[in-house]
Write a protein that holds these residues in place. Structure first.
Motif, PDB file in Angstrom:
ATOM      1  N   TRP A 176       0.852  -1.099  -0.094  1.00  0.00           N
ATOM      2  CA  TRP A 176      -0.047   0.025  -0.185  1.00  0.00           C
ATOM      3  C   TRP A 176       0.864   1.224   0.102  1.00  0.00           C
ATOM      4  N   GLY A 203      -2.806   0.205 -10.111  1.00  0.00           N
ATOM      5  CA  GLY A 203      -3.500   0.557  -8.594  1.00  0.00           C
ATOM      6  C   GLY A 203      -2.641   1.573  -7.993  1.00  0.00           C
ATOM      7  N   SER A 207      -3.648   4.885  -6.340  1.00  0.00           N
ATOM      8  CA  SER A 207      -3.845   5.254  -4.834  1.00  0.00           C
ATOM      9  C   SER A 207      -2.936   6.506  -4.566  1.00  0.00           C
ATOM     10  N   GLY A 229      -8.214   4.523 -12.081  1.00  0.00           N
ATOM     11  CA  GLY A 229      -9.304   3.805 -11.453  1.00  0.00           C
ATOM     12  C   GLY A 229      -9.992   2.987 -12.499  1.00  0.00           C
ATOM     13  N   VAL A 257      -7.867   0.208 -13.214  1.00  0.00           N
ATOM     14  CA  VAL A 257      -7.753  -0.881 -12.136  1.00  0.00           C
ATOM     15  C   VAL A 257      -9.025  -1.895 -12.202  1.00  0.00           C
ATOM     16  N   TYR A 287      -9.378  -6.006 -12.599  1.00  0.00           N
ATOM     17  CA  TYR A 287     -10.475  -6.853 -11.925  1.00  0.00           C
ATOM     18  C   TYR A 287     -11.140  -7.661 -12.802  1.00  0.00           C
ATOM     19  N   MET A 341     -14.491  -3.948  -1.038  1.00  0.00           N
ATOM     20  CA  MET A 341     -13.086  -3.495  -1.977  1.00  0.00           C
ATOM     21  C   MET A 341     -13.860  -3.304  -3.465  1.00  0.00           C
ATOM     22  N   ASN A 349     -13.487   0.228  -5.017  1.00  0.00           N
ATOM     23  CA  ASN A 349     -12.635   0.475  -6.076  1.00  0.00           C
ATOM     24  C   ASN A 349     -13.280   0.643  -7.409  1.00  0.00           C
ATOM     25  N   VAL A 379     -10.957   6.381  -1.349  1.00  0.00           N
ATOM     26  CA  VAL A 379     -10.085   5.605  -2.470  1.00  0.00           C
ATOM     27  C   VAL A 379      -8.784   4.839  -1.563  1.00  0.00           C
ATOM     28  N   GLY A 396      -9.985   1.841   0.044  1.00  0.00           N
ATOM     29  CA  GLY A 396     -10.477   0.741  -0.741  1.00  0.00           C
ATOM     30  C   GLY A 396      -8.938   0.038  -1.252  1.00  0.00           C
ATOM     31  N   MET A 397      -7.964   1.011  -1.710  1.00  0.00           N
ATOM     32  CA  MET A 397      -6.684   0.269  -1.935  1.00  0.00           C
ATOM     33  C   MET A 397      -5.978  -0.418  -1.151  1.00  0.00           C
ATOM     34  N   GLU A 432      -7.762  -3.779  -1.031  1.00  0.00           N
ATOM     35  CA  GLU A 432      -7.282  -4.527  -2.155  1.00  0.00           C
ATOM     36  C   GLU A 432      -6.210  -5.278  -1.965  1.00  0.00           C
TER      37      GLU A 432
END
Lengths: 166, 445
Positions: B75, B258, B262, B300, B303, B307, B341, B345, B371, B374-375, B378
């Motif tokens: 992170w 990602g 972030s 974003g 990202v 996913y 998450m 995200n 955010v 959220g990251m 993740e």
């Protein structure tokens, strides 16, 4: 050949002076608190790129040699390992960038030249002139340019900090 | 849209920016500093406890043995990406708007990477032997395995922090000289001697500026090469493993986007209050915040694409371990974390795309915090949930965080803000010389 240091308050006045000096092929240098395009053109190009390249190259060679050496010397090397393995690439890649960065930065310090505290006239004059947003202009001139110098002084309203020193 | 929104002249702006540190002598700085210092002390207490008792103070178990430490590491590394992105990518692409925000974004990068660099050392188990990963001649013939992703990590993070530091410091030299002259004028002997040493005798003559510009461009080019590779290498810590949820070729680009996502969120988290408290609204304008917002939306969406591809790969591979891991993530004991998450995200970039800094500044600040949450989640999903349920059902084990896990997370956040507040106190948060240049150019136009 004599030298002169002027303090110029406005960028437009500085540009005017630089144009006149350039026209008369007089060498000059400017100290400013931000880069001025006209003054940058006067500096001779340096070999900084060579420092960056050599830093990356030499460190890359050293790192590759270390990688090869570790193939033989690694204590867990009991079954033999390939000499050239993709697994070596990431380590070598990032250290090449590190080497280029450090040697390039050293090149910058060397050429700039930095670490010369209070050793020249620029340093002495700096505070009063540049802190207030002004500029310092230094140039060398001959006797025949005396009238041009007077013209510049009149047109720019520049203050003379030092004149006629060798 | 104007990059600068100020009626100040160049010299007035310079004076204002040289004075800006004095605005930290107020309630907001002291309050935030006190909170950050308290969290930092708790963090140091946690480190002392860890050193004396070992990693058993964390909630790690046989199955989940990286847990919070590596989640925090990934992170923080991610957050550290935005500064170099702003400095390097935007410098190379000649984006003028970077001038107002690059200094604080680069400082954020340095501090975030410093926080990140602590975690791999702390989670080693024997942290005092961390130097064994550095290749140096020893009398017991020990060499680090250069093909190990953990050694790549060490070298990548070290290279990244050194490059970021050099880039930031070289950019700071002209302003350090101005700070030296100002403190000399104000008869502040201690400050002036420190700034004098740090300015390295910079005078700003034609040659120095030319070399400064060349060096910045070279470092920016190297920075671009590094910013992409560092988080790719961090992702390889996972991707080269065989664990379901880790063994995926999408990881390097997925991690890089990602990280930028972030990182930009953290830039907004810092800049929105900073511009208000330091009265920099005319220099860090809504235009800047909207530019960051747009980059945040784009990263974003990338990202989100990551996913989709990751889930497609899991389904298309037909691999029973992967399918089971995904089922556990989505419907297992900690499924709420996975869904949170996705909501944060995938949803936040869509909300961000509808916001505007002129009208929704407070919302932009709140969402930037979300955010970041959220990251972090993740990374938790990747590091913890993936390995909680892998190939052997007999070894499945959930992770349960202890108080020390939370101490290390919030303590590192406190440490980050403590260093950032010290930066605001002693160094100009906006690059003075670049603002002067920008103002001069706008006047010429």
């Amino acid at each position: 050949m004599k030298c002169m240091i002027l303090q110029v308050s406005h960028e437009s006045a500085l540009r005017l002076a630089l144009r006149s000096l350039k026209k008369a092929s007089i060498k000059y240098s400017v100290a400013s608190s931000y880069p001025i395009e006209e003054s940058l053109n006067e500096s001779s190009p340096q070999k900084l790129s060579v420092w960056f390249f050599m830093g990356g190259f030499l460190v890359g060679v050293m790192m590759y040699a270390l990688a090869l050496y570790s193939v033989f010397d690694y204590p867990l090397n009991i079954a033999g390992q390939p000499l050239h393995h993709p697994g070596f690439v990431p380590a070598i890649y990032v250290v090449v960038i590190l080497g280029a960065t450090l040697v390039g930065a050293l090149g910058f310090f060397f050429y700039a030249p930095l670490l010369h505290y209070d050793s020249n006239r620029w340093q002495e004059k700096w505070g009063g002139a540049l802190l207030e947003g002004g500029f310092l202009l230094r140039f060398e001139y001959e006797e025949k340019h005396k009238s041009l110098v007077d013209e510049i002084l009149e047109a720019t309203g520049a203050g003379v900090l030092e004149r006629d020193y060798d | 849209m104007k990059v600068l929104n100020t009626s100040l002249s160049r010299t007035e702006m310079k004076s204002k920016l040289l004075e800006v540190n004095s605005l930290t002598q107020s309630w907001w700085w002291r309050s935030l500093f006190a909170v950050s210092l308290a969290l930092t002390l708790i963090f140091f207490f946690g480190i002392w406890k860890l050193f004396t008792e070992g990693v058993g103070i964390w909630g790690i178990n046989r199955q989940v043995n990286w847990a919070f430490a590596i989640t925090n590491f990934v992170w923080w590394v991610g957050i550290g990406h935005a500064g170099t992105f702003i400095s390097a990518f935007l410098l190379m692409s000649r984006q003028k708007w970077r001038a107002s925000i690059n200094r604080s974004a680069e400082a954020m990068t340095l501090i975030a990477i410093a926080c990140a660099g602590l975690f791999p050392i702390l989670h080693l188990g024997r942290p005092l032997l961390f130097f064994w990963v550095i290749p140096y001649p020893t009398n017991f013939g020990m060499w680090p395995q250069l093909r190990s992703s953990l050694v790549w990590d060490v070298l990548a993070i070290t290279s990244y922090i050194i490059l970021s530091l050099v880039f930031w410091y070289i950019g700071l030299l002209p302003d350090l000289r101005s700070l030296y002259e100002k403190s000399k004028k104000l008869s502040q002997p201690l400050r002036s001697s420190i700034y004098r040493v740090l300015s390295l005798g910079w005078v700003g003559d034609s040659l120095q500026w030319k070399l400064h510009s060349q060096t910045s461009m070279f470092l920016a080019a190297l920075g671009i090469a590094l910013v992409v590779s560092v988080h790719s290498i961090v992702s390889l810590d996972f991707a080269i493993g065989v664990e379901p949820g880790w063994h995926s070729t999408i990881f390097p680009p997925f991690f890089v986007t990602g990280a930028i996502f972030s990182g930009f969120a953290m830039v907004l988290t810092l800049l929105i209050p900073m511009r208000h408290w330091l009265k920099l609204e005319g220099l860090i304008t809504c235009y800047h915040l909207n530019c960051i917002r747009k980059l945040l939306v784009v990263s974003g969406l990338m990202v989100a694409y990551g996913y989709i591809v990751e889930h497609f790969f899991i389904w298309y591979s037909g691999h029973s371990g992967e399918l089971n891991m995904q089922a556990q993530r989505a419907f297992g004991d900690q499924a709420w974390i996975y869904w949170l998450m996705l909501i944060l995200n995938l949803g936040l970039p869509l909300i961000y795309s509808r916001l505007n800094a002129e009208r929704h500044l407070k919302w932009m600040f709140v969402l930037s915090l979300l955010v970041n949450v959220g990251m972090w989640i993740e990374r938790y999903v990747i590091v913890v949930l993936s390995v909680s349920a892998d190939f052997l059902p007999a070894s499945w084990m959930n992770f349960k965080a202890t108080i020390y896990d939370w101490i290390f997370l919030f303590g590192s956040i406190g440490f980050f803000f403590l260093l950032f507040l010290l930066f605001l106190r002693f160094l100009p948060p906006v690059s003075i010389w670049e603002m002067e240049e920008l103002q001069s150019e706008s006047h010429q136009r």
